[in-house]
Design a protein around this motif. Structure first.
Motif, PDB file in Angstrom:
ATOM      1  N   THR A  35     -25.776   4.810 -82.341  1.00 42.22           N
ATOM      2  CA  THR A  35     -24.811   4.971 -81.250  1.00 42.22           C
ATOM      3  C   THR A  35     -23.998   3.702 -81.073  1.00 42.22           C
ATOM      4  OG1 THR A  35     -26.286   6.486 -80.098  1.00 42.22           O
ATOM      5  CG2 THR A  35     -24.579   5.445 -78.770  1.00 42.22           C
ATOM      6  N   ASP A  36     -22.718   3.840 -80.786  1.00 44.41           N
ATOM      7  CA  ASP A  36     -21.876   2.706 -80.402  1.00 44.41           C
ATOM      8  C   ASP A  36     -21.827   2.666 -78.879  1.00 44.41           C
ATOM      9  OD1 ASP A  36     -21.105   1.625 -82.887  1.00 44.41           O
ATOM     10  OD2 ASP A  36     -19.620   3.210 -83.172  1.00 44.41           O
ATOM     11  N   ALA A  37     -22.402   1.619 -78.293  1.00 44.40           N
ATOM     12  CA  ALA A  37     -22.429   1.514 -76.837  1.00 44.40           C
ATOM     13  C   ALA A  37     -22.794   0.083 -76.448  1.00 44.40           C
ATOM     14  CB  ALA A  37     -23.427   2.497 -76.229  1.00 44.40           C
ATOM     15  N   VAL A  38     -22.479  -0.263 -75.207  1.00 47.05           N
ATOM     16  CA  VAL A  38     -22.871  -1.542 -74.622  1.00 47.05           C
ATOM     17  C   VAL A  38     -23.624  -1.240 -73.331  1.00 47.05           C
ATOM     18  CG1 VAL A  38     -22.086  -3.765 -73.745  1.00 47.05           C
ATOM     19  CG2 VAL A  38     -20.810  -2.643 -75.574  1.00 47.05           C
ATOM     20  N   VAL A  39     -24.755  -1.915 -73.134  1.00 52.07           N
ATOM     21  CA  VAL A  39     -25.580  -1.683 -71.949  1.00 52.07           C
ATOM     22  C   VAL A  39     -25.602  -2.954 -71.093  1.00 52.07           C
ATOM     23  CG1 VAL A  39     -27.832  -0.960 -71.096  1.00 52.07           C
ATOM     24  CG2 VAL A  39     -27.044  -0.162 -73.320  1.00 52.07           C
ATOM     25  N   VAL A  40     -25.345  -2.804 -69.794  1.00 53.42           N
ATOM     26  CA  VAL A  40     -25.444  -3.907 -68.844  1.00 53.42           C
ATOM     27  C   VAL A  40     -26.614  -3.597 -67.924  1.00 53.42           C
ATOM     28  CG1 VAL A  40     -24.261  -5.317 -67.136  1.00 53.42           C
ATOM     29  CG2 VAL A  40     -22.935  -4.182 -68.938  1.00 53.42           C
ATOM     30  N   THR A  41     -27.647  -4.462 -67.931  1.00 49.63           N
ATOM     31  CA  THR A  41     -28.876  -4.205 -67.182  1.00 49.63           C
ATOM     32  C   THR A  41     -29.224  -5.392 -66.299  1.00 49.63           C
ATOM     33  OG1 THR A  41     -29.751  -2.805 -68.961  1.00 49.63           O
ATOM     34  CG2 THR A  41     -31.341  -3.671 -67.378  1.00 49.63           C
ATOM     35  N   PRO A  42     -29.404  -5.172 -64.992  1.00 49.73           N
ATOM     36  CA  PRO A  42     -29.899  -6.244 -64.125  1.00 49.73           C
ATOM     37  C   PRO A  42     -31.418  -6.291 -64.147  1.00 49.73           C
ATOM     38  CG  PRO A  42     -29.346  -4.338 -62.789  1.00 49.73           C
ATOM     39  CD  PRO A  42     -29.056  -3.956 -64.223  1.00 49.73           C
ATOM     40  N   SER A  43     -31.989  -7.476 -64.147  1.00 51.42           N
ATOM     41  CA  SER A  43     -33.438  -7.639 -64.059  1.00 51.42           C
ATOM     42  C   SER A  43     -33.797  -8.012 -62.629  1.00 51.42           C
ATOM     43  CB  SER A  43     -33.903  -8.738 -65.012  1.00 51.42           C
ATOM     44  OG  SER A  43     -35.281  -9.004 -64.851  1.00 51.42           O
ATOM     45  N   ALA A  44     -34.726  -7.288 -62.043  1.00 56.07           N
ATOM     46  CA  ALA A  44     -35.172  -7.501 -60.663  1.00 56.07           C
ATOM     47  C   ALA A  44     -33.982  -7.593 -59.701  1.00 56.07           C
ATOM     48  CB  ALA A  44     -36.036  -8.760 -60.569  1.00 56.07           C
ATOM     49  N   PRO A  45     -33.157  -6.550 -59.616  1.00 59.76           N
ATOM     50  CA  PRO A  45     -31.990  -6.600 -58.727  1.00 59.76           C
ATOM     51  C   PRO A  45     -32.401  -6.630 -57.258  1.00 59.76           C
ATOM     52  CG  PRO A  45     -32.288  -4.388 -59.592  1.00 59.76           C
ATOM     53  CD  PRO A  45     -33.271  -5.258 -60.315  1.00 59.76           C
ATOM     54  N   MET A  46     -31.702  -7.454 -56.475  1.00 63.55           N
ATOM     55  CA  MET A  46     -31.953  -7.547 -55.042  1.00 63.55           C
ATOM     56  C   MET A  46     -30.943  -6.728 -54.245  1.00 63.55           C
ATOM     57  SD  MET A  46     -34.635  -9.436 -54.617  1.00 63.55           S
ATOM     58  CE  MET A  46     -34.489  -9.916 -52.893  1.00 63.55           C
ATOM     59  N   SER A  47     -29.699  -6.701 -54.745  1.00 65.83           N
ATOM     60  CA  SER A  47     -28.646  -5.921 -54.086  1.00 65.83           C
ATOM     61  C   SER A  47     -27.520  -5.717 -55.085  1.00 65.83           C
ATOM     62  CB  SER A  47     -28.139  -6.633 -52.823  1.00 65.83           C
ATOM     63  OG  SER A  47     -27.616  -7.914 -53.131  1.00 65.83           O
ATOM     64  N   GLY A  48     -26.507  -4.950 -54.689  1.00 68.49           N
ATOM     65  CA  GLY A  48     -25.413  -4.636 -55.597  1.00 68.49           C
ATOM     66  C   GLY A  48     -25.832  -3.555 -56.580  1.00 68.49           C
ATOM     67  N   ILE A  49     -25.261  -3.580 -57.769  1.00 71.23           N
ATOM     68  CA  ILE A  49     -25.606  -2.595 -58.806  1.00 71.23           C
ATOM     69  C   ILE A  49     -27.057  -2.809 -59.216  1.00 71.23           C
ATOM     70  CG2 ILE A  49     -25.005  -1.691 -61.075  1.00 71.23           C
ATOM     71  CD1 ILE A  49     -22.210  -2.946 -60.685  1.00 71.23           C
ATOM     72  N   SER A  50     -27.847  -1.746 -59.172  1.00 74.85           N
ATOM     73  CA  SER A  50     -29.283  -1.903 -59.396  1.00 74.85           C
ATOM     74  C   SER A  50     -29.801  -1.144 -60.607  1.00 74.85           C
ATOM     75  CB  SER A  50     -30.059  -1.438 -58.153  1.00 74.85           C
ATOM     76  OG  SER A  50     -29.812  -0.074 -57.884  1.00 74.85           O
ATOM     77  N   ARG A  51     -28.920  -0.481 -61.348  1.00 71.35           N
ATOM     78  CA  ARG A  51     -29.331   0.287 -62.522  1.00 71.35           C
ATOM     79  C   ARG A  51     -28.512  -0.139 -63.738  1.00 71.35           C
ATOM     80  NH1 ARG A  51     -32.723   1.123 -59.395  1.00 71.35           N
ATOM     81  NH2 ARG A  51     -33.607   3.107 -58.658  1.00 71.35           N
ATOM     82  N   SER A  52     -28.999   0.257 -64.906  1.00 74.12           N
ATOM     83  CA  SER A  52     -28.247  -0.034 -66.130  1.00 74.12           C
ATOM     84  C   SER A  52     -26.945   0.751 -66.143  1.00 74.12           C
ATOM     85  CB  SER A  52     -29.079   0.337 -67.358  1.00 74.12           C
ATOM     86  OG  SER A  52     -30.224  -0.461 -67.446  1.00 74.12           O
ATOM     87  N   VAL A  53     -25.919   0.131 -66.715  1.00 69.05           N
ATOM     88  CA  VAL A  53     -24.629   0.777 -66.925  1.00 69.05           C
ATOM     89  C   VAL A  53     -24.386   0.835 -68.426  1.00 69.05           C
ATOM     90  CG1 VAL A  53     -22.138   0.640 -66.521  1.00 69.05           C
ATOM     91  CG2 VAL A  53     -23.730  -0.095 -64.735  1.00 69.05           C
ATOM     92  N   VAL A  54     -24.115   2.029 -68.953  1.00 70.36           N
ATOM     93  CA  VAL A  54     -23.834   2.203 -70.377  1.00 70.36           C
ATOM     94  C   VAL A  54     -22.336   2.407 -70.536  1.00 70.36           C
ATOM     95  CG1 VAL A  54     -24.299   3.566 -72.448  1.00 70.36           C
ATOM     96  CG2 VAL A  54     -26.105   3.244 -70.742  1.00 70.36           C
ATOM     97  N   LEU A  55     -21.709   1.565 -71.352  1.00 73.28           N
ATOM     98  CA  LEU A  55     -20.255   1.543 -71.477  1.00 73.28           C
ATOM     99  C   LEU A  55     -19.818   1.871 -72.901  1.00 73.28           C
ATOM    100  CD1 LEU A  55     -19.646  -1.707 -69.415  1.00 73.28           C
ATOM    101  CD2 LEU A  55     -19.201   0.634 -68.654  1.00 73.28           C
ATOM    102  N   SER A  56     -18.572   2.286 -73.012  1.00 70.93           N
ATOM    103  CA  SER A  56     -17.977   2.594 -74.309  1.00 70.93           C
ATOM    104  C   SER A  56     -17.787   1.319 -75.120  1.00 70.93           C
ATOM    105  CB  SER A  56     -16.621   3.283 -74.087  1.00 70.93           C
ATOM    106  OG  SER A  56     -15.797   3.154 -75.222  1.00 70.93           O
ATOM    107  N   PRO A  57     -17.876   1.417 -76.441  1.00 67.65           N
ATOM    108  CA  PRO A  57     -17.635   0.236 -77.283  1.00 67.65           C
ATOM    109  C   PRO A  57     -16.196  -0.248 -77.236  1.00 67.65           C
ATOM    110  CG  PRO A  57     -17.801   2.195 -78.632  1.00 67.65           C
ATOM    111  CD  PRO A  57     -18.218   2.605 -77.248  1.00 67.65           C
TER     112      PRO A  57
END
Length: 309
Positions: free
Chosen positions: A194-216
């Protein structure tokens, strides 16, 4: 094939002499040449040609990485401007990129030179980190320093603001890197097909709290906010900056940046499925060893009992 030059990329600290000797003897018998980075010439026989690090990939027909996944990633990064097939020889622990065990090297070398292999193409992340150009085959991470607060950064995709993060670490990964830091932070496993980019926060306290999968084809910008604690910036686990307090990281997906040699793709995939399963077991490395077949367990025990060279 006359004039075939193989470049050796060595683990920075482990003893690689046994593997290098196997390769050197094979190359001498078959009339092939070897090269290594100048900084590593004291670790190889004098028959191996020292080459400036920045020229190794350009001058060689193929590279052999001797180590684990970290060494393999370094070999891929070194060849990103001149992609060449990279064969991984296993010296590390649990790895996902390396394929060949030292006893299998002679047959693997013959197939490498004969081009009897499959190429597994890997993408990288082309990163602008506060004005410095870098590449990552696994991930780029913004990591908080212990006791100094949290990583606080905004996310923009193709110039459009999408929110912010407040977390211990922020990881941007390729599909290959989805089994590494991103996976440990709770991110999804992404197929290497798969062609994709993943943005993942570790131990999120606030804001975006889940992984975001984006287009290449989307560009990513992470910018530190004024209230962010100083952060370390890592590329494939290597610290690039130790205490950044401002600035932005721009990330762009680059296809076909690395060429990994696969001699038996089906067997490699089956092994990696097993490795992923083992990662989910709450066991120590010595406990995992007890799950291995007796023959393989004895082979590993013999290797570790060998005196240092």
């Amino acid at each position: 094939m006359a004039g075939y030059l193989i470049g050796l990329v060595l683990h920075p600290t482990r003893d690689v002499s046994e593997v290098v000797e196997i390769i050197e003897r094979w190359a001498a018998r078959h009339g092939k040449s070897l090269a290594v980075r100048v900084d590593d010439q004291h670790r190889v026989p004098p028959t191996v040609e020292p080459v400036p690090a920045e020229e190794l990939a350009a001058r060689c027909d193929a590279l052999i990485s001797i180590g684990g996944d970290g060494t393999m990633l370094g070999a891929l990064r070194s060849a990103v401007r001149h992609p060449k097939p990279v064969l991984g020889v296993h010296l590390g622990r649990l790895g996902f990129l390396v394929e060949v065990e030292p006893p299998d090297l002679p047959r693997a070398l013959a197939r490498l030179v004969a081009r009897d292999f499959t190429v597994e193409s890997h993408a990288c992340l082309a990163c602008d980190i506060c004005g410095d150009d870098m590449v990552a085959f696994n991930d780029v991470a913004l990591v908080r320093q212990p006791g100094s607060g949290f990583v606080t950064a905004t996310l923009a995709v193709d110039g459009q603001q999408y929110g912010y993060y407040r977390c211990d670490a922020l990881v941007v990964s390729t599909p290959t890197g989805s089994t590494a830091y991103s996976y440990a932070a709770g991110g999804p496993l992404i197929s290497p097909a798969t062609d994709a980019v993943v943005v993942t926060p570790s131990a999120p306290m606030s804001g975006i709290s889940r992984s975001v999968v984006l287009s290449p084809d989307e560009t990513i910008r992470l910018e530190l906010r004024a209230e962010s604690a100083p952060v370390a910036v890592e590329i494939d686990g290597m610290v690039i900056q130790e205490a950044a307090t401002e600035g932005a990281v721009h990330v762009r997906y680059q296809r076909d940046a690395g060429l990994v040699v696969r001699l038996d793709p089906r067997r490699y995939q089956e092994r990696n499925k097993l490795k992923l399963g083992l990662l989910d077991l709450p066991l120590l490395p010595e406990q995992l060893r007890e799950l291995l077949p007796a023959g393989l367990r004895e082979q590993l025990n013999r290797r570790e009992l060998l005196p240092p060279r």
